[in-house]
Write an enzyme that holds these catalytic residues in place. Structure first.
Site, PDB file in Angstrom:
ATOM      1  N   ARG A  67      -2.962 -53.594  -9.585  1.00 27.45           N
ATOM      2  CA  ARG A  67      -2.657 -52.554  -8.600  1.00 27.45           C
ATOM      3  C   ARG A  67      -3.469 -51.318  -8.938  1.00 27.45           C
ATOM      4  O   ARG A  67      -3.225 -50.640  -9.938  1.00 27.45           O
ATOM      5  CB  ARG A  67      -1.155 -52.245  -8.581  1.00 27.45           C
ATOM      6  N   ALA A  79       4.814 -60.018  -1.186  1.00 24.64           N
ATOM      7  CA  ALA A  79       5.092 -59.011  -0.166  1.00 24.64           C
ATOM      8  C   ALA A  79       3.830 -58.716   0.623  1.00 24.64           C
ATOM      9  O   ALA A  79       2.730 -59.019   0.189  1.00 24.64           O
ATOM     10  CB  ALA A  79       5.612 -57.732  -0.815  1.00 24.64           C
ATOM     11  N   GLU A  95       3.565 -64.313   4.400  1.00 18.18           N
ATOM     12  CA  GLU A  95       3.223 -63.745   3.095  1.00 18.18           C
ATOM     13  C   GLU A  95       3.572 -64.692   1.948  1.00 18.18           C
ATOM     14  O   GLU A  95       2.818 -64.797   0.981  1.00 18.18           O
ATOM     15  CB  GLU A  95       3.903 -62.390   2.895  1.00 18.18           C
ATOM     16  N   GLY A 118      11.331 -39.440   1.112  1.00 18.29           N
ATOM     17  CA  GLY A 118      10.968 -38.039   0.932  1.00 18.29           C
ATOM     18  C   GLY A 118       9.590 -37.714   1.494  1.00 18.29           C
ATOM     19  O   GLY A 118       9.307 -36.562   1.804  1.00 18.29           O
ATOM     20  N   GLU A 141      -8.957 -62.206   1.396  1.00 13.95           N
ATOM     21  CA  GLU A 141     -10.222 -62.244   0.650  1.00 13.95           C
ATOM     22  C   GLU A 141     -10.312 -61.176  -0.438  1.00 13.95           C
ATOM     23  O   GLU A 141     -11.065 -61.321  -1.399  1.00 13.95           O
ATOM     24  CB  GLU A 141     -11.412 -62.148   1.589  1.00 13.95           C
TER      25      GLU A 141
END
Length: 185
Positions: A67, A79, A95, A118, A141
């Site tokens: 990530r 997800a 997914e 928020g 991809e």
């Protein structure tokens, strides 16, 4: 008229800042309930789906993925974002198969929640997938993942080590544990 109207913030103006493939960003000037004004930085997101896949031998299917915002690899439940007009269940089915290769015979809604109200309007719909059959994964991809099957104890160890750290997976982990505890009674 709602009993919560005294909390409402009326938008005076809205300035688009960014219009991307996944998010849009704007800054709204709002009139506060006390008559003052304030700025609100807002991220608009189409919404997303997450899937808690549980195998017949009671293991959770997760993916290990890099990530970029975190500059690290973490372990998550499958997800992805909703496409415009797509129903959450259709997205969950897509997914799960794309990321893991698994298909499920049953999907049960677990929860829907706002990820960060928020500053963002993203809503995440979480499903439990059971009756899993292994197939061929078809990641996007630009998506590179390792698929893992972990026991509840292994998932807790991944959480303790910091490998499971995202909200959707933590919520799913504790929901799965709660379900198992109820079934043991």
């Amino acid at each position: 008229m709602s009993k919560y109207d005294h909390l409402y913030e009326k938008t005076i103006s809205s300035q688009p800042i960014y219009d991307g493939r996944i998010i849009k960003v704007k800054v709204d000037e709002v009139l506060l309930p006390n008559g003052n004004t304030a700025k609100r930085e807002i991220v608009n997101h189409q919404g997303a789906v997450a899937v808690l896949p549980i195998t017949d031998d009671n293991k959770m299917v997760v993916v290990r993925q890099f990530r970029k915002p975190l500059e690290r690899t973490i372990v998550e439940i499958p997800a992805g974002k909703l496409e415009p007009g797509e129903e959450p269940l259709a997205c969950a089915i897509r997914e799960l198969e794309e990321e893991t290769g698994y298909v499920a015979s049953q999907y049960t809604p677990l929860s829907s929640f706002y990820t960060s109200p928020g500053f963002a309007d993203e809503i995440l719909h979480v499903f439990v997938a059971t009756g899993l059959k292994k197939g061929e994964s078809k990641p996007d991809e630009d998506e590179f993942v390792d698929v893992l099957e972990v026991t509840l104890e292994e998932a807790h160890a991944l959480h303790q080590s910091g490998e499971i750290r995202d909200a959707k997976t933590v919520v799913a982990l504790f929901a799965w544990e709660n379900k198992m505890l109820r079934e043991r009674r």
